[in-house]
Design a protein around this motif. Structure first.
Motif, short mmCIF file in Angstrom:
data_model
loop_
_atom_site.label_atom_id
_atom_site.label_comp_id
_atom_site.label_asym_id
_atom_site.label_seq_id
_atom_site.Cartn_x
_atom_site.Cartn_y
_atom_site.Cartn_z
N THR A 161 -86.68 -45.28 30.80
CA THR A 161 -85.85 -46.47 30.72
C THR A 161 -85.08 -46.61 32.01
N VAL A 162 -84.30 -47.66 32.14
CA VAL A 162 -83.57 -47.91 33.37
C VAL A 162 -82.59 -46.78 33.65
N SER A 163 -82.56 -46.29 34.88
CA SER A 163 -81.63 -45.24 35.26
C SER A 163 -80.29 -45.85 35.66
N ASN A 220 -86.37 -49.19 38.90
CA ASN A 220 -85.58 -49.94 37.92
C ASN A 220 -86.03 -51.39 37.77
N ASN A 221 -86.76 -51.90 38.78
CA ASN A 221 -87.22 -53.29 38.68
C ASN A 221 -88.23 -53.49 37.56
N TYR A 248 -80.09 -55.12 27.25
CA TYR A 248 -79.90 -53.79 27.83
C TYR A 248 -79.71 -52.80 26.68
N PHE A 286 -87.65 -52.70 34.68
CA PHE A 286 -86.83 -53.07 33.53
C PHE A 286 -85.90 -54.25 33.83
N LEU A 287 -85.48 -54.39 35.10
CA LEU A 287 -84.45 -55.37 35.43
C LEU A 287 -84.98 -56.61 36.13
#
Length: 803
Positions: A472-474, A519-520, A637, A522-523
């Protein structure tokens, strides 16, 4: 028979002469004090202690008053009849004298009276008497540093309206702040073991000229004990063992240190272990602070359990281990090599303020823990004094490596998904600091610094039902770096003993780099990499002026800055339920411009008043504000639709305050002292000004201390004004679960006070007993912005044995 009688006579005479030898030691460190002047009232008899702290007082009469005087210790007088059977005299260090030495102002020793800024000095004997559980508690005991706590294993200092990454921490001259020091409450200071602290110096106000970025509101400089060398051919062995118990959190602490000293080599080993249970709050206070229920996890899932004793704050228990090893090599009188190794680790630390949040009428979190907070420091220093070089008289070179590890593990009530985010920072630093006397009236200090931080961060989601792991996103961009290079100089001009002028300049160049590709996923950020470059020039100028024996004026003006770090430009986290902070690459440094005026009045040591007023303007302030990501103001999130925020240069702030300190000896044995701080400030929020989050309510303490021989008593009050609903920052109003409710049902921070008693007794030359009864009236209170209630009535007992 005649021979036996004569021999016995001379033997008794010899023993009687030997009995006239005394030893003068520091009361706390038990170290011998060299060059103590020992004399009678008319100074017709006088001697000086040798390098062992010994002297022969046979020339003094039994009933004659003898004076013991040393520049760095309190004058003591007694008769030979009052000497202990061990013939040992203990002197207390003088931490209030005009000749007190400080280091943090220039990284070299200076007289405190020459410094135009206010510096709090906390010496080892004060630390041992205060007997703090953590270094955060040590700072709070000063009455001039405010400390916030989100959990028992925490302590976030606030100084003059600033906190967290706007304050700097150093340990033995090494910068502790790293690339992920955050704007939220920060608890790294508890990694410093109070048992190892020799001196602590807290600079109130900006320190950017010497220490660079982050030193906006103040600098907390901790100096640990150094290995002691032997002055003889014999091995010097010193050892201390301490055990301590505190009732409010069932604390059980043990500490051991050992010093081995040769003529040129010295070694110091220290180990401390503390086990803290769940903290019990006071009986009398707001009901909103009670813990009526909590969550447990069984084989059948999460259950809400009624708390049999709502005063017990479940869950707050944790434990901590501190280790330190130091070595010193001194081949010549003016050359020293020092190596220090420091390691601290904790158990999981429950974040109590997250565990008491509700979602409607149900507790929101089943678990919320900080993982073990681990810190390692390797520090190597080379110090050369009395050099004949044209470039410097003194030089100190410091090379250091640090590793920080921290993590967060949380899971919502009845959820099978546990979010785990772990971070590691490698921090390398190199400093060269030099001092050169240009003339008998002028000192020049200069130096250079390089710091490099590498950040590693990962995020994962664990299914607790089948142990399946998914990414998952860090929290931070993995592999990000932060580096700073700087050069600084300062000058001190002292044309006469009454007047000192000091001024300095520093230039910093800072580069941050981050890669958001991981992270991209997820974001979907509008950028994949980021490079943030900043340059900053800061300066300071001030005077210290003593026109007469009574009065000393301090006037100082300074600028300071904080450059964006990885926490600012790259962090992703939930700042509060339903809100998520995302990266922002377009940040610039924030700057602070301030001034301080201080006045110290010393009426022949019968009354000492220390007054300070200050004002700070913060420009281009880095604050959390609403933001959009790809045109969206809300994103999902951790499975929740959350409003987007980001750190932005979106505010200005004005902070001001007044501090007053009092010290008044009532008798030779009884002394009254007091501190009180008043702080105010606002920041810009759009078209309006609102209260600042880290401006603490007015606070202070008052101590009444009685000393008699080996006995010391301290009755003291700690007190804190309230912050009404209208005085709370908007971000604090949103945390209603932290506060009591006023008559209108609005959150506010009530005023509070505690009555406390502390005593220390030297049982013999080897054994010291320290006991305290804190919060005697059992008040239930929370320090401002804290997520955990303070201890209720608390009995503390500590025993120290020295060899």
């Amino acid at each position: 028979m005649k021979f036996l009688f004569t021999f016995s006579f001379f033997l008794i005479a010899f023993l009687n002469i030997q009995a006239q030898n005394i030893k003068v030691l520091n009361k706390v460190t038990q170290e011998p004090i060299i060059n103590v002047a020992i004399y009678n009232i008319d100074k017709s008899k006088s001697i000086i202690t040798n390098f062992r702290g010994e002297a022969d007082i046979s020339e003094f009469d039994d009933a004659e008053v003898i004076y013991f005087k040393h520049l760095s210790h309190v004058l003591k007088k007694l008769t030979k009849q009052e000497l202990t059977p061990s013939r040992t005299v203990f002197l207390e260090s003088n931490t209030q004298g005009l000749n007190e030495i400080v280091i943090s102002a220039s990284k070299f020793q200076q007289y405190k009276k020459d410094i135009p800024q206010k510096i709090i000095s906390i010496r080892s004997q004060s630390v041992q008497f205060a007997n703090p559980q953590t270094s955060a508690d040590l700072l709070a005991n000063t009455g001039q540093v405010y400390v916030q706590k989100s959990q028992l294993g925490g302590g976030s200092p606030m100084i003059r309206g600033f906190s967290t990454n706007r304050l700097l921490i150093t340990i033995d001259g090494v910068r502790m702040n790293n690339a992920i020091f955050r704007g939220g409450n920060l608890h790294n200071v508890i990694s410093i073991d109070p048992f190892t602290i020799q001196d602590t110096e807290v600079t109130l106000g900006a320190g950017s000229v010497i220490y660079g970025s982050d030193a906006i509101g103040g600098v907390m400089s901790f100096y640990t004990q150094k290995p002691r060398l032997s002055h003889t051919d014999s091995l010097l062995i010193k050892s201390n063992v301490v055990v301590r118990y505190a009732s409010a959190n069932d604390e059980k602490t043990s500490h051991f240190n050992l010093n081995l000293g040769y003529k040129k080599f010295g070694f110091f080993t220290s180990a401390s272990y503390s086990d803290f249970g769940d903290l019990k709050m006071g009986k009398y206070g707001p009901d909103e602070y009670l813990r009526p229920e909590f969550v447990i996890t069984t084989q059948n899932g999460d259950e809400v359990i009624q708390n049999s004793n709502p005063l017990i704050q479940r869950y707050t228990a944790y434990n901590q281990l501190n280790l330190m090893q130091k070595a010193r090599y001194k081949p010549y009188e003016n050359l020293t090599f020092d190596l220090g190794l420091y390691y601290t680790t904790t158990s999981d630390i429950p974040r109590y303020d997250r565990l008491i949040r509700y979602n409607d009428d149900i507790l929101r979190s089943a678990e919320w823990n900080y993982g073990p907070q681990q810190w390692f420091l390797s520090n190597f220093q080379i110090t050369k004094l009395s050099s004949r070089s044209n470039l410097y008289d003194k030089i100190n070179t410091t090379m250091a490596y640090q590793n920080f590890k921290e993590s967060r593990k949380d899971r919502n009530f009845q959820s099978v998904s546990r979010n785990i985010r772990a971070e590691s920072v490698d921090a390398y630093s190199f400093n060269v600091d030099l001092e050169k006397r240009l003339s008998p009236k002028t000192q020049f200090y200069y130096g250079l610094e390089y710091v490099f931080n590498k950040v590693r961060s990962e995020g994962k989601e664990e299914n607790i039902s089948n142990s399946a792991i998914s990414p998952t996103v860090s929290r931070y961009p993995n592999g990000a770096s932060w580096q700073s290079s700087a050069i600084y100089s300062s000058i001190k001009y002292k044309p006469n003993p009454k007047f000192v002028f000091q001024s300095g300049l520093r230039f910093n160049h800072i580069v941050s780099k981050a890669n958001f590709e991981e992270n991209n996923i997820f974001l979907n950020l509008p950028f994949s990499t980021s490079k943030n470059t900043a340059g900053a020039l800061t300066g300071t100028a001030g005077i210290s002026w003593s026109p007469n024996e009574i009065m000393q004026w301090r006037l100082n003006a300074s600028s300071a800055f904080r450059a964006p770090n990885i926490d600012d430009i790259g962090k992703v986290f939930d700042s509060q339920p339903g809100t998520v902070v995302v990266p922002n690459e377009t940040l610039k440094p924030e700057y602070a411009y301030g001034g301080e005026l201080g006045l110290k009045l010393d009426f022949d040591s019968k009354l000492i008043l220390d007054l300070s007023s200050y004002y700070t303007y913060l420009d281009n302030a880095l604050v959390r504000r609403y933001y959009t990501l790809n045109g969206e103001s809300d994103i999902v999130y951790d499975g929740e639709l959350s409003t987007v925020q980001a750190i932005q240069n979106a505010s200005k702030a004005w902070i001001y305050g007044f501090e007053v300190g009092l010290k008044m000896p009532i008798t030779n044995r009884l002394e009254l002292s007091s501190q009180y701080s008043i702080i105010g400030g606002t920041e810009e929020a759009g078209s309006v000004e609102v209260p600042i989050r880290h401006v603490a309510p007015s606070f202070g303490n008052t101590h009444l201390v009685w000393n008699y021989k080996d006995f010391k008593l301290d009755f003291f009050l700690n007190y804190n004004d309230d912050l009404a609903f209208n005085d709370l920052a908007p971000s604090e109003i949103q945390k209603e679960y932290l506060y009591a409710l006023d008559a209108d049902g609005n959150p506010y921070s009530p005023s509070w006070y505690t009555c406390n008693f502390r005593t220390q007794y030297l049982l013999n030359t080897n054994t010291t007993l320290t006991a305290a009864l804190e919060n005697i009236t059992n008040q239930r209170y929370r320090t401002y912005s804290s997520g955990i209630a303070a201890p209720g009535r608390n009995f503390i007992l500590s025993l120290k044995y020295s060899l």
